[in-house]
Design an enzyme around this catalytic site. Structure first.
Site, PDB file in Angstrom:
ATOM      1  N   CYS A   1      -2.182   9.556   2.190  1.00  0.00           N
ATOM      2  CA  CYS A   1      -1.899   8.832   0.940  1.00  0.00           C
ATOM      3  C   CYS A   1      -2.995   9.088  -0.082  1.00  0.00           C
ATOM      4  O   CYS A   1      -2.725   9.196  -1.268  1.00  0.00           O
ATOM      5  CB  CYS A   1      -1.739   7.346   1.207  1.00  0.00           C
ATOM      6  SG  CYS A   1      -3.114   6.620   2.104  1.00  0.00           S
TER       7      CYS A   1
ATOM      8  N   GLU B   1       0.889  -1.166   0.000  1.00  0.00           N
ATOM      9  CA  GLU B   1       0.000   0.000   0.000  1.00  0.00           C
ATOM     10  C   GLU B   1       0.921   1.208   0.000  1.00  0.00           C
ATOM     11  O   GLU B   1       1.460   1.592   1.038  1.00  0.00           O
ATOM     12  CB  GLU B   1      -0.889   0.017   1.258  1.00  0.00           C
ATOM     13  CG  GLU B   1      -1.858  -1.141   1.387  1.00  0.00           C
ATOM     14  CD  GLU B   1      -3.051  -1.049   0.453  1.00  0.00           C
ATOM     15  OE1 GLU B   1      -3.191  -0.035  -0.260  1.00  0.00           O
ATOM     16  OE2 GLU B   1      -3.832  -2.006   0.415  1.00  0.00           O
TER      17      GLU B   1
HETATM   18  P1  NAD Z   1       8.350   4.896   4.487  1.00  0.00           P
HETATM   19  O1  NAD Z   1       8.356   4.121   3.223  1.00  0.00           O
HETATM   20  O2  NAD Z   1       9.476   5.819   4.740  1.00  0.00           O
HETATM   21  O3  NAD Z   1       8.299   3.916   5.757  1.00  0.00           O
HETATM   22  C1  NAD Z   1       7.255   3.006   5.960  1.00  0.00           C
HETATM   23  C2  NAD Z   1       7.701   1.925   6.919  1.00  0.00           C
HETATM   24  O4  NAD Z   1       8.714   1.132   6.306  1.00  0.00           O
HETATM   25  C3  NAD Z   1       8.323   2.435   8.233  1.00  0.00           C
HETATM   26  O5  NAD Z   1       7.850   1.653   9.299  1.00  0.00           O
HETATM   27  C4  NAD Z   1       9.805   2.216   8.011  1.00  0.00           C
HETATM   28  O6  NAD Z   1      10.538   2.047   9.195  1.00  0.00           O
HETATM   29  C5  NAD Z   1       9.801   0.944   7.196  1.00  0.00           C
HETATM   30  N1  NAD Z   1      11.005   0.712   6.405  1.00  0.00           N
HETATM   31  C6  NAD Z   1      11.905   1.614   5.935  1.00  0.00           C
HETATM   32  N2  NAD Z   1      12.870   0.987   5.230  1.00  0.00           N
HETATM   33  C7  NAD Z   1      12.588  -0.333   5.251  1.00  0.00           C
HETATM   34  C8  NAD Z   1      13.203  -1.491   4.693  1.00  0.00           C
HETATM   35  N3  NAD Z   1      14.310  -1.407   3.961  1.00  0.00           N
HETATM   36  N4  NAD Z   1      12.605  -2.678   4.901  1.00  0.00           N
HETATM   37  C9  NAD Z   1      11.475  -2.793   5.612  1.00  0.00           C
HETATM   38  N5  NAD Z   1      10.852  -1.739   6.173  1.00  0.00           N
HETATM   39  C10 NAD Z   1      11.399  -0.515   5.996  1.00  0.00           C
HETATM   40  O7  NAD Z   1       6.954   5.643   4.502  1.00  0.00           O
HETATM   41  P2  NAD Z   1       6.418   6.709   5.556  1.00  0.00           P
HETATM   42  O8  NAD Z   1       7.135   7.987   5.346  1.00  0.00           O
HETATM   43  O9  NAD Z   1       6.378   6.131   6.914  1.00  0.00           O
HETATM   44  O10 NAD Z   1       4.899   6.861   5.089  1.00  0.00           O
HETATM   45  C11 NAD Z   1       4.487   7.758   4.124  1.00  0.00           C
HETATM   46  C12 NAD Z   1       4.187   7.059   2.829  1.00  0.00           C
HETATM   47  O11 NAD Z   1       3.200   6.063   3.065  1.00  0.00           O
HETATM   48  C13 NAD Z   1       3.586   7.967   1.782  1.00  0.00           C
HETATM   49  O12 NAD Z   1       4.127   7.679   0.526  1.00  0.00           O
HETATM   50  C14 NAD Z   1       2.104   7.619   1.820  1.00  0.00           C
HETATM   51  O13 NAD Z   1       1.412   7.929   0.646  1.00  0.00           O
HETATM   52  C15 NAD Z   1       2.166   6.171   2.102  1.00  0.00           C
HETATM   53  N6  NAD Z   1       0.901   5.680   2.670  1.00  0.00           N
HETATM   54  C16 NAD Z   1       0.146   4.828   1.917  1.00  0.00           C
HETATM   55  C17 NAD Z   1      -1.070   4.365   2.401  1.00  0.00           C
HETATM   56  C18 NAD Z   1      -1.918   3.411   1.607  1.00  0.00           C
HETATM   57  O14 NAD Z   1      -2.790   2.792   2.195  1.00  0.00           O
HETATM   58  N7  NAD Z   1      -1.715   3.251   0.311  1.00  0.00           N
HETATM   59  C19 NAD Z   1      -1.492   4.764   3.676  1.00  0.00           C
HETATM   60  C20 NAD Z   1      -0.701   5.627   4.414  1.00  0.00           C
HETATM   61  C21 NAD Z   1       0.507   6.065   3.896  1.00  0.00           C
END
Ligand code: NAD
Length: 502
Positions: free
Chosen positions: A279, A245
Site C-alpha cells: 500500500c 486503511e
Molecule cells: P480488498 O478491498 O479486495 O479486500 C480487503 C478485505 O475486505 C478482504 O478481507 C475481503 O474479503 C474483504 N471484503 C471484500 N468485500 C467486502 C465487503 N463487501 N464487506 C466487508 N468486507 C469485504 O483488498 P485486498 O485486495 O485484500 O488488499 C489490497 C488493497 O489493500 C490495496 O488497495 C492496498 O493498497 C490496500 N492496503 C492498504 C493498507 C493500509 O494500511 N493503508 C495496507 C495494506 C493494503
C-alpha cells in the site's frame, strides 16, 4: 478444532469451505470454512464475554498475556513465515521482515498503553478552578478487523495488537487469499493466553460484510478504497465507527542534492519489494532535471539485476486478477508515448511480473493515476522540487511518500499531502511503533500504530470532580443577578482585550 469452530460448533450448520492456493504454483495449501452471518454473530457474542475478562485484567495483566503471545510468535517465526509464503508467494526473507516488524508493534502497544490511555489529570481552567478534571481512554468492547492479503501479518496486527492492548476483544476476518495466516494468529493467541479474546472468521466479502453488521463496537478495515466504501456504508446502518486503511499511489521525490545511488536503490525496493503489492510502495518517481539522467541510469542498472520468478527476489502476484490491471497500466503508458527502459509489455507473465521502469508517461495515464500494485514504477523529469511536490500531490490518494535530498528533506516533506513521509529512506515510518500510520483522501482515515493507534480503539471518558464550592454559583436556579454580572466581568477581563486589527 479452531477457536471459531469451538465457539459455534452447535450454533450453525457446518459451513461450506474454500481453498487457499499458493499463487506461485496454484497448489492448494489449505481449506477453510466460509463463515456465514450466524457464525459471525456467535463469534461476536463470545467476544463480548471475553472482552469483560480482558478489560478487567487491566494494563499490566494484558501486557503479561500479550507478552506470552509475542514470545510464542517469535519462537515460531519460521512456521508463520512458511504459512505466509505458501499463501502469498512472498520470499521467506520478506515474510520474516514483516513478522519482525509486527512483533515490535506487539511489544510497543501494551508497554505504552498505560501512559497513553490511563487516567490523566487535565487543567480545569480558570472559570472552573474549583473542579479536578481528568480523562481516561476506555476500551470500546469488541473490535472487528478486516484485513488484506499483501501484508497478512503486519497490516492486520497494526489494528489487532493495538485494539487488544487497549483492552478490546477482537474478531478478525483475514483476506480470502490468506485465511491460514489468520487462523495461525488466532490459534497461537489461544495457546498463549488460554482464552479466545482474539477469534478468526474466514470467508469472502460476505463474511466481512457480516462482521460489519454483527454489532461490533468498531470496525478496522484495511483493503482497497472501493471495498472501504462498502464497509463504511454497511457500518453506517448501525452507526458503527470505522477506520479505513485503503490504497495509495505513493511518490518518491529526488532533489538535485540527493544521494542518487541510494535514491535509486530505495525507488527500486519501494516499487518492487513484495512484487509491488505494498500500500505504501513507490509507484511514481519525480526527479529534478539536473540529476534525472544520472538517476535513470542508476535505477535501470540496478533494476536489471532484479528478477521475478520462483526463488527470485520478486515473488508472484498473489491475486490473479491483478495481472490484468498491471498489464493495462503498462500497455496504456506505452500506447501514450511512454517508454519501458526495463521490463515493459512482455513483463507480465502467467504468475510473475518482471520489474518494469517506465519513463515519459503522461501524467493523466492510468499508470500515474491508479494504484497499479505490481513491480512497476514511472519516472518523471521535473524542473524543480516545487513541480515535484505539485505532481506528487495531484492524486486522490494520500498515504505514504518519500523524499531524497541532502539538505531540503524536511522542507519538501512538509509540503506533501500524505499521512507519512520517509526522508532518505523508504517506508521507514511503518517500522517505528511511535509513529501513527494512515492516510487521507482515498487512502482512508483513522490511524493505527503509536499513541493515536491506541486511542483509535478507545473512547474518552471525562470526569470533573468538584473539589470545593464555586466562588460563583452559576449552575443553579438560585443563581443571582450579581453572580451573572460578576461572570460577565471576569470573562471580559480574561478574554475581552486585544484582538483588534491595526
Ligand atoms: P480488498 O478491498 O479486495 O479486500 C480487503 C478485505 O475486505 C478482504 O478481507 C475481503 O474479503 C474483504 N471484503 C471484500 N468485500 C467486502 C465487503 N463487501 N464487506 C466487508 N468486507 C469485504 O483488498 P485486498 O485486495 O485484500 O488488499 C489490497 C488493497 O489493500 C490495496 O488497495 C492496498 O493498497 C490496500 N492496503 C492498504 C493498507 C493500509 O494500511 N493503508 C495496507 C495494506 C493494503
Amino acid at each position: 478444532m479452531t477457536t471459531t469452530e469451538a465457539v459455534t460448533a452447535d450454533a450453525t450448520e457446518a459451513p461450506s469451505t474454500f481453498d487457499s492456493l499458493n499463487p506461485a504454483t496454484g497448489e492448494v495449501v489449505g481449506t477453510h470454512p466460509i463463515h456465514d452471518a450466524a457464525h459471525v454473530q456467535a463469534c461476536v457474542a463470545e467476544a463480548r464475554v471475553q472482552a469483560e475478562w480482558w478489560r478487567d485484567l487491566g494494563f499490566d495483566g494484558r501486557k503479561k498475556e500479550l507478552g506470552r503471545w509475542r514470545a510464542l510468535m517469535t519462537r515460531r517465526m519460521d512456521d508463520l513465515a512458511a504459512v505466509m509464503s505458501a499463501e502469498t508467494g512472498k520470499p521467506k526473507g520478506d515474510a520474516l521482515l514483516e513478522i519482525s516488524l509486527a512483533i515490535d508493534h506487539l511489544a510497543w502497544a501494551p508497554a505504552h498503553a498505560p501512559k497513553v490511555l490511563g487516567r490523566q489529570k487535565v487543567s480545569p481552567g480558570l472559570l472552573m478552578a474549583n473542579q479536578a478534571a481528568s480523562v481516561a481512554y476506555r476500551p470500546m468492547g469488541v473490535v472487528g478487523v478486516i484485513g488484506p492479503w499483501n501484508y497478512p501479518v503486519f497490516t492486520p496486527m497494526g489494528s489487532i495488537a493495538y485494539a487488544l492492548a487497549a483492552g478490546n476483544a477482537v474478531v478478525f476476518k483475514p483476506s480470502e487469499y490468506t485465511p491460514g495466516v489468520g487462523v495461525w494468529l488466532a490459534e497461537t493467541f489461544l495457546e498463549a493466553v488460554g482464552r479466545p479474546v482474539l477469534q478468526v472468521v474466514t470467508g469472502f466479502g460476505a463474511t466481512g460484510g457480516a462482521l460489519c453488521g454483527a454489532g461490533v463496537d468498531k470496525l478496522a478495515f484495511t483493503g482497497s478504497a472501493p471495498t472501504g466504501k462498502k464497509v463504511m456504508a454497511a457500518c453506517a446502518e448501525t452507526l458503527t465507527p470505522v477506520i479505513i486503511e485503503a490504497g495509495g499511489k505513493d511518490a518518491l521525490l529526488v532533489a538535485d542534492d540527493a544521494d542518487i545511488a541510494a535514491a535509486a536503490e530505495a525507488a527500486l525496493w519501494g516499487a518492487c519489494g513484495n512484487a509491488g503489492q505494498t500500500c505504501v510502495g513507490v509507484e511514481r518517481v519525480y526527479v529534478d532535471e539536473r540529476v534525472y539522467d544520472d538517476f535513470v541510469t542508476e535505477l535501470v542498472e540496478q533494476a536489471k539485476q532484479v528478477k521475478a520468478g520462483p526463488g527470485e527476489q520478486v515473488g508472484p502476484i498473489t491475486m490473479p486478477k491483478q495481472m490484468d490491471t498491471i498489464k493495462r497500466h503498462i500497455d496504456d503508458a506505452l500506447a501514450r508515448g511512454g517508454r519501458a527502459l526495463v521490463g515493459g509489455a512482455d513483463a507480465v507473465g502467467e504468475r510473475f511480473v518482471q520489474p518494469t521502469v517506465l519513463v515519459d508517461v503522461p501524467e493523466d495515464s492510468a499508470a500515474i493515476k491508479e494504484e497499479t500494485f505490481g513491480p512497476t514504477v514511472t519516472v518523471t523529469k521535473v524542473a524543480d522540487m516545487d513541480e515535484a511536490v505539485r505532481l506528487a500531490n495531484d492524486t486522490t490518494y494520500g498515504l505514504g511518500s518519500t523524499v531524497f535530498s541532502a539538505k531540503q528533506g524536511m522542507e519538501i516533506a512538509e509540503k506533501l499531502r500524505a499521512g507519512m513521509t520517509a526522508i532518505n529512506g523508504v517506508i521507514s515510518f511503518a517500522g517505528i511503533p511511535n509513529l501513527p500510520f494512515g492516510g487521507i483522501g482515498d487512502s482512508g482515515f483513522g490511524r493505527i500504530h503509536g499513541p493515536d493507534g491506541l486511542k483509535e480503539f478507545t473512547y474518552a471518558h471525562a470526569i470533573a470532580r468538584q473539589r470545593m464550592k464555586p466562588v460563583l454559583a452559576l449552575t443553579t436556579f438560585k443563581r443571582t443577578a450579581k453572580a451573572e454580572k460578576q461572570l460577565t466581568r471576569i470573562v471580559g477581563a480574561l478574554y475581552g482585550r486585544g484582538g483588534k486589527k491595526g
